[in-house]
Design a protein around this motif. Structure first.
Motif, mmCIF file in Angstrom:
data_model
loop_
_atom_site.group_PDB
_atom_site.id
_atom_site.type_symbol
_atom_site.label_atom_id
_atom_site.label_comp_id
_atom_site.label_asym_id
_atom_site.label_seq_id
_atom_site.Cartn_x
_atom_site.Cartn_y
_atom_site.Cartn_z
ATOM 1 N N HIS A 17 0.847 -1.197 0.000
ATOM 2 C CA HIS A 17 0.000 0.000 0.000
ATOM 3 C C HIS A 17 0.877 1.239 0.000
ATOM 4 O O HIS A 17 1.764 1.396 0.832
ATOM 5 N N LYS A 18 0.616 2.105 -0.960
ATOM 6 C CA LYS A 18 1.346 3.365 -1.031
ATOM 7 C C LYS A 18 0.549 4.458 -0.329
ATOM 8 O O LYS A 18 -0.672 4.524 -0.475
ATOM 9 N N PRO A 19 1.206 5.301 0.468
ATOM 10 C CA PRO A 19 0.498 6.360 1.204
ATOM 11 C C PRO A 19 -0.384 7.194 0.280
ATOM 12 O O PRO A 19 0.033 7.592 -0.805
ATOM 13 N N GLY A 20 -1.608 7.391 0.709
ATOM 14 C CA GLY A 20 -2.537 8.196 -0.065
ATOM 15 C C GLY A 20 -3.391 7.409 -1.030
ATOM 16 O O GLY A 20 -4.421 7.902 -1.507
ATOM 17 N N ASP A 75 -6.590 1.954 -2.372
ATOM 18 C CA ASP A 75 -6.507 0.501 -2.265
ATOM 19 C C ASP A 75 -5.050 0.046 -2.131
ATOM 20 O O ASP A 75 -4.128 0.763 -2.501
ATOM 21 N N ALA A 76 -4.896 -1.159 -1.615
ATOM 22 C CA ALA A 76 -3.592 -1.816 -1.567
ATOM 23 C C ALA A 76 -3.564 -2.899 -2.650
ATOM 24 O O ALA A 76 -4.607 -3.480 -2.988
ATOM 25 N N GLU A 77 -2.390 -3.154 -3.181
ATOM 26 C CA GLU A 77 -2.225 -4.167 -4.222
ATOM 27 C C GLU A 77 -1.861 -5.508 -3.582
ATOM 28 O O GLU A 77 -0.988 -5.573 -2.713
ATOM 29 N N VAL A 78 -2.532 -6.574 -4.025
ATOM 30 C CA VAL A 78 -2.303 -7.912 -3.487
ATOM 31 C C VAL A 78 -1.872 -8.854 -4.597
ATOM 32 O O VAL A 78 -2.505 -8.897 -5.664
#
Length: 292
Positions: free
Chosen positions: A228-231, A234-237
């Motif tokens: 997960h990148k700040p801002g 969504d997070a990548e899985v």
């Protein structure tokens, strides 16, 4: 030797009394063996150490302190049936599978204390009370991370093999949720997402969680990564293998949340011939079998 601040909470849970017959798994330097000898009397102490060199040094240390308990070299997983029954069992190494021999060799009403490491780096301080030769009930009394018993150590690690075949998705769950989650949530994850290890590799510009199978000794087991990148919304899985590790872990966490985020002190376990069972509030209520 473990630091006194780590050892004393276990000794307090053990609550040794004068005249107790005590089995200690892991003599180490002999320091805790001396403490047990002082509290209960050396004649009733049986301590088992798997490493002959360590055991020899411990014997010298104990003689210098004026104690001569019953020291044995061997596999503590088997206990010491010749000296049973015991009133107390004190375990000084991390344990995932709780040997039935310890329960069999403890009197009904007797106590077993141990660092329970059912998965990952975090262990739990567990106090079991034996009710018969096959069953014990217990509750958790804080976290404690110890070196594992030799035969129960995990040698697996994260490896993104076959990365070109991984499946990709997104999640609204921030991976940092799992960095320092409450111990109650960790227990639920042990039961509902068994044998999964995870650790974070976060940097300033990204939160990351890497997941792998603890019992994979081939380096070809299932793995997952959540970044997960700040801002970002969504997070990548990324996930690969026969198990979807991120799906299992996040589902376990959300089930804990759906139960009202129960605290650590509401959980306990039952150990019997069918395995280890985690329960909420009482043994006859909501239970989950822990696949070790």
């Amino acid at each position: 030797m473990s630091a006194p601040g780590i050892v004393f909470p276990f000794l307090e849970l053990l609550a040794p009394q004068e005249g107790d017959r005590i089995l200690e798994i892991g003599t180490g330097s002999g320091w805790t063996t001396a403490m047990l000898s002082w509290a209960a009397g050396p004649d009733g102490i049986t301590s088992i150490e798997v490493d002959e060199r360590v055991a020899t040094q411990a014997a010298d240390n104990l003689r210098a302190a004026g104690y001569r308990p019953n020291l044995r070299i061997g596999n503590g997983v088997k206990g010491r049936p010749r000296d049973a029954p015991f009133d107390r069992v004190h375990v000084t190494a991390g344990v995932s599978h709780i040997p039935m021999a310890w329960i069999e060799q403890t009197r009904p009403g007797g106590v077993i204390v141990l660092p329970w490491h059912a998965g990952g780096l975090l262990g739990h301080r567990l106090r079991l009370t034996v009710v018969d030769g096959t069953t014990a009930f217990g509750r958790f009394h804080g976290t404690a991370s110890y070196m594992m018993l030799r035969e129960q150590r995990y040698n697996s690690r994260w490896s993104a093999h076959h990365h070109e075949e991984a499946t990709h998705s997104t999640t609204r769950i921030n991976p940092r949720t799992f960095w320092s989650m409450e111990p109650g949530a960790h227990l639920m994850c042990l039961a509902l997402a068994p044998r999964i290890g995870w650790y974070d590799t976060s940097e300033d510009d990204e939160n990351s969680l890497l997941l792998y199978e603890l019992d994979d000794h081939t380096g070809q087991g299932s793995w997952a990564a959540c970044d997960h990148k700040p801002g970002a919304a969504d997070a990548e899985v990324a996930q690969y293998g026969g198990r979807r590790l991120w799906d299992e872990l996040s589902s376990a966490y959300l089930q804990w949340a759906s139960l009202g985020s129960p605290g650590y002190d509401r959980f306990g376990i039952t150990v019997d011939p069918t395995g280890v069972h985690l329960w909420l509030d009482r043994p006859t209520a909501l239970t989950w079998k822990v696949e070790l």
